[in-house]
Design a protein around this motif. Structure first.
Motif, short mmCIF file in Angstrom:
data_model
loop_
_atom_site.label_atom_id
_atom_site.label_comp_id
_atom_site.label_asym_id
_atom_site.label_seq_id
_atom_site.Cartn_x
_atom_site.Cartn_y
_atom_site.Cartn_z
N ASN A 251 0.79 -1.20 -0.02
CA ASN A 251 0.17 0.13 0.04
C ASN A 251 0.67 1.31 -0.16
OD1 ASN A 251 -2.73 -1.18 0.19
ND2 ASN A 251 -2.08 -1.82 2.17
N TRP A 252 0.46 2.31 -0.36
CA TRP A 252 1.14 3.43 -0.40
C TRP A 252 0.18 4.76 -0.40
CZ3 TRP A 252 -0.91 6.54 -4.30
CH2 TRP A 252 -1.38 5.92 -5.55
N VAL A 253 0.69 5.90 -0.03
CA VAL A 253 -0.13 7.17 0.02
C VAL A 253 0.71 8.34 -0.68
CG1 VAL A 253 -1.22 6.67 2.23
CG2 VAL A 253 0.78 7.80 2.14
N GLU A 254 0.03 9.24 -1.21
CA GLU A 254 0.71 10.32 -1.90
C GLU A 254 0.47 11.66 -1.17
OE1 GLU A 254 0.60 11.01 -6.28
OE2 GLU A 254 -0.36 12.56 -5.71
N LEU A 255 1.42 12.08 -0.34
CA LEU A 255 1.27 13.28 0.42
C LEU A 255 1.88 14.40 -0.22
CD1 LEU A 255 1.13 14.69 3.17
CD2 LEU A 255 3.74 14.03 3.28
N GLN A 256 0.75 15.44 -0.58
CA GLN A 256 1.11 16.81 -0.94
C GLN A 256 0.99 17.88 0.05
OE1 GLN A 256 -1.97 18.37 -3.66
NE2 GLN A 256 -0.62 19.01 -5.05
N ILE A 257 2.25 18.45 0.00
CA ILE A 257 2.59 19.78 1.00
C ILE A 257 2.13 21.10 0.11
CG2 ILE A 257 4.00 21.13 2.39
CD1 ILE A 257 5.36 18.47 3.05
N THR A 258 1.31 21.91 0.38
CA THR A 258 0.85 22.94 -0.42
C THR A 258 0.64 24.23 0.39
OG1 THR A 258 0.01 21.45 -1.93
CG2 THR A 258 -0.03 23.98 -2.34
N ASP A 259 1.09 25.33 0.37
CA ASP A 259 0.61 26.56 1.23
C ASP A 259 0.57 26.37 2.63
OD1 ASP A 259 -0.09 27.83 -1.30
OD2 ASP A 259 -2.01 27.16 -1.29
N GLY A 260 1.74 25.44 3.15
CA GLY A 260 1.96 25.39 4.66
C GLY A 260 1.00 24.31 5.13
N LYS A 261 0.53 23.50 4.43
CA LYS A 261 -0.62 22.29 4.87
C LYS A 261 -0.22 21.22 4.03
CE LYS A 261 -4.59 25.33 5.68
NZ LYS A 261 -5.95 25.52 5.47
N ALA A 262 -0.45 19.91 4.95
CA ALA A 262 -0.13 18.66 4.46
C ALA A 262 -1.27 18.14 4.19
CB ALA A 262 0.68 17.88 5.25
N ASP A 263 -1.64 17.24 2.89
CA ASP A 263 -2.60 16.36 2.64
C ASP A 263 -2.41 15.25 2.05
OD1 ASP A 263 -5.41 16.02 2.33
OD2 ASP A 263 -5.74 17.41 0.72
N VAL A 264 -3.17 14.28 2.13
CA VAL A 264 -3.31 13.06 1.17
C VAL A 264 -3.92 13.19 0.28
CG1 VAL A 264 -3.37 10.34 1.43
CG2 VAL A 264 -2.32 11.48 3.46
N THR A 265 -3.48 13.10 -1.13
CA THR A 265 -4.41 13.45 -2.29
C THR A 265 -4.75 12.00 -2.94
OG1 THR A 265 -2.37 13.61 -3.54
CG2 THR A 265 -3.10 15.62 -2.67
N GLN A 266 -3.94 10.82 -2.79
CA GLN A 266 -4.25 9.73 -3.30
C GLN A 266 -3.61 8.47 -2.52
OE1 GLN A 266 -2.57 9.18 -7.25
NE2 GLN A 266 -3.70 10.84 -8.08
N ALA A 267 -4.21 7.39 -2.65
CA ALA A 267 -3.87 6.34 -1.53
C ALA A 267 -4.29 4.95 -2.49
CB ALA A 267 -4.33 6.24 -0.18
N SER A 268 -3.54 3.77 -2.06
CA SER A 268 -4.12 2.59 -2.65
C SER A 268 -5.02 1.83 -1.82
CB SER A 268 -2.73 1.78 -2.84
OG SER A 268 -2.13 1.49 -1.59
N CYS A 269 -5.11 2.39 -0.47
CA CYS A 269 -6.17 1.73 0.35
C CYS A 269 -7.72 1.68 -0.14
CB CYS A 269 -5.91 2.26 1.88
SG CYS A 269 -6.64 3.89 1.82
#
Length: 124
Positions: free
Chosen positions: A73-91
């Motif tokens: 399994n994997w997750v895609e972490l995006q850091i933008t404008d001082g915030k962290a967000d998971v945008t995609q994941a295989s779960c």
């Protein structure tokens, strides 16, 4: 069907009850304001897989990374404008993807199938 209250009974709030509930509501509002005031923005994002820190990233730089988790399994972490967000994941449940972006110290995003924990912390 019988009436729960008879015709002569009325519900009345006494002055003491009104003061009591007003104080309780005021305390709740002050607690909420205090919690909002104490919150601190974090500086870094710590990414852990199975309780092992795999990466530490600053919130000040915009970037996107893919974190390999457990069982493929994997997750895609995006850091933008001082915030962290998971945008995609295989779960299959996508709870981590539907989580709001984090920026305050102590806030986590967790993907249980991948055993990935993303948490905002203060730089030391």
């Amino acid at each position: 069907m019988t009436n729960f209250l008879s015709n002569k009974e009325e519900i009345r709030i006494t002055k003491k009850e009104l003061v009591f509930w007003s104080i309780i509501i005021l305390i709740a509002i002050l607690c909420w304001i205090g919690m909002q005031w104490v919150k601190q923005r974090g500086d870094i994002v710590v990414v852990s897989v199975e309780d092992c820190i795999v990466q530490t990233l600053p919130l000040s730089y915009d970037e996107t990374i893919r974190v390999e988790g457990d069982n493929g399994n994997w997750v895609e972490l995006q850091i933008t404008d001082g915030k962290a967000d998971v945008t995609q994941a295989s779960c299959p449940d996508q709870i981590c993807v539907n989580h709001y972006a984090i920026s305050e110290e102590g806030e986590p995003i967790v993907c249980l199938p991948a055993k990935v924990v993303i948490q905002v912390k203060k730089a030391q």
